[in-house]
Design a protein around this motif. Structure first.
Motif, PDB file in Angstrom:
ATOM      1  N   ALA A 169     -15.740   6.452 -10.138  1.00  0.00           N
ATOM      2  CA  ALA A 169     -14.872   7.749 -10.348  1.00  0.00           C
ATOM      3  C   ALA A 169     -14.907   9.396  -8.900  1.00  0.00           C
ATOM      4  N   ALA A 170     -16.214   9.304  -8.483  1.00  0.00           N
ATOM      5  CA  ALA A 170     -15.841   9.976  -7.310  1.00  0.00           C
ATOM      6  C   ALA A 170     -15.230   9.377  -5.969  1.00  0.00           C
ATOM      7  N   ALA A 171     -14.966   8.123  -6.140  1.00  0.00           N
ATOM      8  CA  ALA A 171     -14.030   7.580  -5.104  1.00  0.00           C
ATOM      9  C   ALA A 171     -12.505   8.410  -5.624  1.00  0.00           C
ATOM     10  N   THR A 172     -12.701   8.033  -6.288  1.00  0.00           N
ATOM     11  CA  THR A 172     -11.017   8.683  -6.684  1.00  0.00           C
ATOM     12  C   THR A 172     -11.304   9.819  -6.915  1.00  0.00           C
ATOM     13  N   ALA A 175      -6.125   7.026   7.364  1.00  0.00           N
ATOM     14  CA  ALA A 175      -7.408   5.711   7.735  1.00  0.00           C
ATOM     15  C   ALA A 175      -8.258   5.340   6.587  1.00  0.00           C
ATOM     16  N   ASP A 176      -8.725   6.892   6.389  1.00  0.00           N
ATOM     17  CA  ASP A 176      -9.800   7.450   5.495  1.00  0.00           C
ATOM     18  C   ASP A 176      -9.350   7.119   3.877  1.00  0.00           C
ATOM     19  N   ASP A 177      -8.172   7.344   3.917  1.00  0.00           N
ATOM     20  CA  ASP A 177      -7.149   7.997   2.688  1.00  0.00           C
ATOM     21  C   ASP A 177      -7.614   5.995   2.203  1.00  0.00           C
ATOM     22  N   ALA A 178      -6.936   4.915   3.139  1.00  0.00           N
ATOM     23  CA  ALA A 178      -6.796   3.795   2.636  1.00  0.00           C
ATOM     24  C   ALA A 178      -7.763   2.687   2.702  1.00  0.00           C
ATOM     25  N   LEU A 179      -9.000   3.255   3.413  1.00  0.00           N
ATOM     26  CA  LEU A 179     -10.406   2.335   3.000  1.00  0.00           C
ATOM     27  C   LEU A 179     -10.728   3.264   2.203  1.00  0.00           C
ATOM     28  N   MET A 180     -10.702   4.360   1.677  1.00  0.00           N
ATOM     29  CA  MET A 180     -11.209   4.597   0.347  1.00  0.00           C
ATOM     30  C   MET A 180     -10.517   3.754  -0.675  1.00  0.00           C
ATOM     31  N   VAL A 181      -9.401   4.039  -0.807  1.00  0.00           N
ATOM     32  CA  VAL A 181      -8.648   2.730  -1.600  1.00  0.00           C
ATOM     33  C   VAL A 181      -8.612   1.888  -1.927  1.00  0.00           C
ATOM     34  N   THR A 182      -8.822   1.229  -0.097  1.00  0.00           N
ATOM     35  CA  THR A 182      -9.378   0.044  -0.976  1.00  0.00           C
ATOM     36  C   THR A 182      -9.972  -0.256  -0.453  1.00  0.00           C
TER      37      THR A 182
END
Length: 118
Positions: A57-60, A81-88
């Motif tokens: 939930a925190a990552a979302t 890149a930060d978003d891509a890593l977090m979503v992955t």
């Protein structure tokens, strides 16, 4: 070291889920359908996924929050890149946790509520 192992497990789960159809694992639809049941079981205290659900939930919240706009505004490449890593990581974690939940759910004895008639 433990954090690296958890990240590795999340990414490995993402890879396994993407190839699950060929190996006979749970489909993506079954995994996503298990999410509401997993949240409900965790809220009732039946399933031990509270911390993992909180992290997801925190990552979302981070990905969709306005705070996440700051890295994109100043450091475009780093922000993306930060978003891509977090979503992955989030996708891998959801897939890993739903796989774990489905295994837990299958191992539970099924009880039909009702009355015993003699």
């Amino acid at each position: 070291m433990a954090r690296t192992l958890k990240r590795t497990a999340a990414f490995a789960a993402l890879g396994r889920a993407l190839t699950a159809g060929a190996r006979g694992g749970p489909s993506l639809g079954k995994r996503l359908g298990a999410l509401p049941r997993m949240i409900r079981a965790t809220a009732r205290g039946e399933y031990d996924g509270g911390l993992r659900l909180a992290l997801m939930a925190a990552a979302t919240a981070y990905v969709v929050s306005p705070i996440d706009v700051v890295p994109e505004a100043f450091l475009l490449l780093f922000g993306l890149a930060d978003d891509a890593l977090m979503v992955t990581w989030l996708a891998g974690s959801v897939l890993s946790e739903t796989e774990r939940f489905l295994a837990w759910e299958a191992a539970r004895p099924t009880v039909v509520p009702g009355h015993v008639v003699r």
